[in-house]
Design a protein around this motif. Structure first.
Motif, mmCIF file in Angstrom:
data_model
loop_
_atom_site.group_PDB
_atom_site.id
_atom_site.type_symbol
_atom_site.label_atom_id
_atom_site.label_comp_id
_atom_site.label_asym_id
_atom_site.label_seq_id
_atom_site.Cartn_x
_atom_site.Cartn_y
_atom_site.Cartn_z
ATOM 1 N N LEU A 67 35.066 46.871 50.098
ATOM 2 C CA LEU A 67 36.031 45.807 50.350
ATOM 3 C C LEU A 67 36.788 46.087 51.645
ATOM 4 O O LEU A 67 37.098 47.236 51.963
ATOM 5 N N SER A 68 37.102 45.026 52.362
ATOM 6 C CA SER A 68 37.887 45.181 53.585
ATOM 7 C C SER A 68 39.342 45.475 53.231
ATOM 8 O O SER A 68 39.775 45.298 52.083
ATOM 9 N N ASP A 70 41.870 43.723 54.160
ATOM 10 C CA ASP A 70 42.474 42.450 53.758
ATOM 11 C C ASP A 70 42.173 42.141 52.297
ATOM 12 O O ASP A 70 43.057 41.681 51.553
ATOM 13 N N GLU A 71 40.939 42.378 51.874
ATOM 14 C CA GLU A 71 40.571 42.100 50.482
ATOM 15 C C GLU A 71 41.325 43.015 49.523
ATOM 16 O O GLU A 71 41.792 42.569 48.462
ATOM 17 N N LEU A 74 44.802 41.654 49.216
ATOM 18 C CA LEU A 74 44.857 40.448 48.386
ATOM 19 C C LEU A 74 44.811 40.799 46.903
ATOM 20 O O LEU A 74 45.531 40.213 46.089
ATOM 21 N N LEU A 75 43.976 41.759 46.546
ATOM 22 C CA LEU A 75 43.905 42.176 45.146
ATOM 23 C C LEU A 75 45.209 42.838 44.712
ATOM 24 O O LEU A 75 45.736 42.550 43.625
ATOM 25 N N ARG A 162 41.828 32.458 49.382
ATOM 26 C CA ARG A 162 41.548 33.820 49.850
ATOM 27 C C ARG A 162 41.583 34.811 48.686
ATOM 28 O O ARG A 162 40.779 35.751 48.624
ATOM 29 N N THR A 163 42.515 34.604 47.767
ATOM 30 C CA THR A 163 42.574 35.484 46.598
ATOM 31 C C THR A 163 41.324 35.322 45.752
ATOM 32 O O THR A 163 40.757 36.312 45.268
ATOM 33 N N GLU A 165 38.359 34.512 46.763
ATOM 34 C CA GLU A 165 37.253 35.182 47.455
ATOM 35 C C GLU A 165 37.298 36.693 47.237
ATOM 36 O O GLU A 165 36.260 37.334 47.019
ATOM 37 N N ALA A 166 38.492 37.273 47.301
ATOM 38 C CA ALA A 166 38.617 38.718 47.084
ATOM 39 C C ALA A 166 38.268 39.087 45.649
ATOM 40 O O ALA A 166 37.633 40.123 45.399
ATOM 41 N N ARG A 169 34.468 39.025 45.330
ATOM 42 C CA ARG A 169 33.898 40.219 45.971
ATOM 43 C C ARG A 169 34.095 41.449 45.095
ATOM 44 O O ARG A 169 33.198 42.291 44.971
ATOM 45 N N CYS A 170 35.260 41.563 44.479
ATOM 46 C CA CYS A 170 35.524 42.693 43.596
ATOM 47 C C CYS A 170 34.576 42.667 42.401
ATOM 48 O O CYS A 170 34.000 43.688 42.025
#
Length: 230
Positions: A67-68, A70-71, A74-75, A162-163, A165-166, A169-170
């Motif tokens: 994860l970046s 930024d991600e 967000l988490l 954006r949340t 998307e994170a 990805r998680c």
């Protein structure tokens, strides 16, 4: 969290990094001057190490993920209490996870946790082969679908898309169980409307992950109860 039979008592309520993040209510700074002092107070001076090991696992899993920054941010901020209060970590997300580990690992070791339990964990990404992990990976698609249902009736720390998307990805690259707990926190932050059917799905999924009875019930207030006919 991939050994629910071992840690059952520690998972009756929310736990790990999601519980820690939500503990930063807006008035925590009235009790201590530093955020790591709050962490120490929140975790307490004694007790079984099981809950701390689960927290260490979450932190390691996030820190070591693809994860970046930024991600990760967000988490982390998906766990913000309604009025905010969690430390701002933008630009230093992995450093923040390391700072948390520098506090939590010594506490866990002092309570009897093994070195291995504080440094290693079952990999949960694509290609994992452990039976329990494979079972959890099989729940990823449903977690992602429920993330897509996350709505918004209140302002959150970050824009909802954006949340989402994170969270996806998680779920897909880190751990579906961890993403599920972040999802529950985000639902509370955005005051997401839940239908009774969605809430029942959350309950079933939580049970499949080995959670106790109160992990999902913490957001039952978001359910739109059907109105009785006159």
């Amino acid at each position: 969290m991939h050994d629910p039979a071992t840690h059952r008592d520690d998972t009756d309520f929310d736990f790990g990094v999601t519980a820690l993040g939500s503990s930063f209510h807006g008035d925590w700074c009235l009790d201590v001057e530093h955020e790591l002092d709050h962490v120490t107070n929140y975790l307490g001076p004694e007790g079984d190490p099981g809950g701390l090991v689960l927290l260490v696992e979450d932190l390691l899993r996030l820190r070591d993920s693809d994860l970046s920054g930024d991600e990760l941010g967000l988490l982390w901020h998906a766990t913000d209490p309604p009025l905010g209060g969690a430390p701002e970590i933008r630009g230093a997300e992995r450093a923040w996870l390391d700072r948390l580990l520098s506090v939590v690992v010594p506490l866990a070791r002092a309570r009897g946790a093994s070195e291995a339990s504080c440094t290693t964990y079952l990999r949960c990404g694509p290609g994992a082969t452990h039976p329990v992990v494979v079972e959890h990976r099989g729940l990823t698609a449903e977690v992602v679908e429920l993330i897509g249902r996350l709505g918004q009736r209140a302002e959150g720390h970050s824009p909802l898309p954006r949340t989402r998307e994170a969270l996806v990805r998680c779920a897909e690259t880190v751990c579906s169980e961890l993403a599920f707990r972040f999802l529950l926190q985000a639902a509370g932050q955005y005051w997401s409307r839940l239908s009774p059917e969605t809430y029942e799905r959350l309950e079933r999924l939580s049970a499949a992950f080995g959670h106790g009875p109160y992990v999902v019930s913490a957001i039952r207030y978001l359910v739109d109860e059907p109105h009785a006919r006159p």
